[in-house]
Motif scaffolding. Structure first.
Motif, PDB file in Angstrom:
ATOM      1  N   PHE A  53      -1.331  -6.783  -4.368  1.00  0.00           N
ATOM      2  CA  PHE A  53      -2.739  -6.873  -3.991  1.00  0.00           C
ATOM      3  C   PHE A  53      -3.368  -5.490  -3.906  1.00  0.00           C
ATOM      4  N   ALA A  54      -2.559  -4.486  -3.548  1.00  0.00           N
ATOM      5  CA  ALA A  54      -3.057  -3.108  -3.510  1.00  0.00           C
ATOM      6  C   ALA A  54      -3.499  -2.666  -4.901  1.00  0.00           C
ATOM      7  N   VAL A  58       0.838  -1.201   0.000  1.00  0.00           N
ATOM      8  CA  VAL A  58       0.000   0.000   0.000  1.00  0.00           C
ATOM      9  C   VAL A  58       0.876   1.256   0.000  1.00  0.00           C
ATOM     10  N   MET A  59       1.893   1.253   0.835  1.00  0.00           N
ATOM     11  CA  MET A  59       2.753   2.435   0.924  1.00  0.00           C
ATOM     12  C   MET A  59       3.594   2.637  -0.332  1.00  0.00           C
ATOM     13  N   GLU A  60       3.899   1.551  -1.030  1.00  0.00           N
ATOM     14  CA  GLU A  60       4.753   1.630  -2.216  1.00  0.00           C
ATOM     15  C   GLU A  60       3.936   1.490  -3.507  1.00  0.00           C
ATOM     16  N   TYR A  61       2.672   1.849  -3.445  1.00  0.00           N
ATOM     17  CA  TYR A  61       1.770   1.660  -4.587  1.00  0.00           C
ATOM     18  C   TYR A  61       2.311   2.301  -5.862  1.00  0.00           C
ATOM     19  N   ALA A 116     -10.812   0.726  -0.708  1.00  0.00           N
ATOM     20  CA  ALA A 116     -10.701  -0.733  -0.664  1.00  0.00           C
ATOM     21  C   ALA A 116      -9.381  -1.162  -0.043  1.00  0.00           C
ATOM     22  N   GLN A 117      -8.312  -0.427  -0.337  1.00  0.00           N
ATOM     23  CA  GLN A 117      -7.001  -0.744   0.233  1.00  0.00           C
ATOM     24  C   GLN A 117      -7.026  -0.613   1.752  1.00  0.00           C
ATOM     25  N   THR A 119      -2.091   4.163   8.281  1.00  0.00           N
ATOM     26  CA  THR A 119      -1.957   3.800   6.866  1.00  0.00           C
ATOM     27  C   THR A 119      -2.999   4.532   6.035  1.00  0.00           C
ATOM     28  N   TRP A 120      -4.202   4.655   6.569  1.00  0.00           N
ATOM     29  CA  TRP A 120      -5.241   5.417   5.882  1.00  0.00           C
ATOM     30  C   TRP A 120      -4.810   6.861   5.691  1.00  0.00           C
TER      31      TRP A 120
END
Length: 344
Positions: A227-228, A213-216, A236-237, A282-283
């Motif tokens: 998966f992100a 998620v952080m490295e999207y 959704a993430q 994270t959000w």
């Protein structure tokens, strides 16, 4: 020994707690059950560790053969703060420390040793608890091998299709815990253990998923599909992180209600603040909302934090290490409660 240390370092032995802690938890949870063979704990743990290291090296090999992004792209993304861009796989091949054949031999050595440990468990269970028990252990081992190789290897290449995080969760959660339980007791499938293993799998999934998620954006430029990317939207993430973070507690509650587990397992709720911080922080990161990412005492060990700040990777490690610590504390508490319930 120097050669062994070289390959263990390159196989990322620092990640071994991701597989060994669930393994040890399964060994302890099974104490006192019918057919329990305590002396199989050593070959089982050694086998899990060797398989983990071998799979890590196999993943590196398949990535190397697929093609390495250009140094210019990596340097550009690293300058922007990407941690993934700094993690160059198989650099030891490029700098001449080892060859591709050396890597293949190392993979075969680790997986061969893991297979030998598995054969020991299968053989012992065959003579003690019968062919069904032996077959069950073999099935878990083969499924783990298929998924481990299929993570990056053809024809599955699940890690390139956005399913890598789920595969890791399945391998280190249900397959690991149920396989270890079968090896220790001869019981092919235990419903309560299966429910518990799903929760552990979700927590382990979060360790790698939070990274994704952080490295999207960086992963998109590097050509890596996670998966992100599969989920797409930021909502959704974030929801997925919440599901992975809360599932373990729901699984324990189910075991307490339906399988008579001790309410003492609810002591794992002390990790809830960590899980909530992981979800919220994270959000906020996804949304680009400023926040205080300094570690708190209740988050557990965070390593040499000042060095991480200087290196510019504190934004990444605060969540990655937190996700790792949640798994660690959850498993350790579960182990302690299991011992208390068995012996006191």
């Amino acid at each position: 020994m120097n050669k062994l240390n070289f390959w263990m370092d390159n196989a990322r032995k620092i990640a071994l707690p991701q597989s060994l802690l669930p393994c040890i938890t399964a060994i302890v949870l099974a104490i006192g059950e019918d057919g329990y063979l305590w002396y199989l704990a050593i070959p089982v743990m050694l086998g899990i560790a060797a398989a983990h290291l071998g799979m890590n090296l196999a993943d590196d090999l398949f990535d190397y053969r697929k093609g390495i992004p250009s140094d210019t792209l990596r340097s550009s993304l690293a300058a922007e703060g990407s941690v993934r861009a700094r993690m160059e796989k198989c650099i030891y091949i490029r700098n001449g420390q080892a060859t591709e054949k050396d890597l293949v031999r190392a993979i075969c050595s680790f997986l061969g040793f893991a297979g030998l440990m598995g054969i020991i468990a299968v053989a012992v269970q065959f003579f003690v608890n019968g062919p069904a028990a032996a077959l069950g252990i073999a099935v878990y081992a083969v499924l783990g091998l298929i998924l481990g190789i299929g993570y990056s290897g053809k024809p599955l290449q699940l890690g390139y299709r956005g399913l890598g995080e789920l595969v890791i969760g399945l391998m280190f959660g249900p397959l690991n815990i149920l396989g270890v339980h079968a090896a220790m007791t001869g019981c092919i499938f235990d419903p309560a253990t299966a429910v518990f293993s799903l929760g552990i799998g979700c927590m382990v999934t979060n360790i790698v998923y939070v990274h994704s998620v952080m490295e999207y954006e960086a992963d998109s430029k590097l050509g890596k599909r996670t998966f992100a990317h599969l989920l797409g939207s930021k909502g959704a993430q974030t929801a997925a992180i919440g599901i992975f973070a809360t599932a373990p507690f729901l699984c324990l509650a189910a075991n307490i209600i339906f399988f008579g587990w001790s309410p003492l397992y609810l002591l794992t709720l002390v990790t809830v603040p960590m899980s909530l911080f992981l979800i919220i922080s994270t959000w906020r990161f996804i949304k680009g909302i400023p926040q205080d990412d300094r570690p708190r005492w209740w988050m557990g060990p965070m390593g040499k934090w000042d060095d991480y700040v200087k290196a510019g990777i504190d934004w990444f490690l605060i969540r990655w290490l937190l996700a790792r610590n949640i798994v660690t504390f959850f498993c350790l508490i579960s182990i302690a409660v299991s011992i208390i319930c068995r012996f006191i």
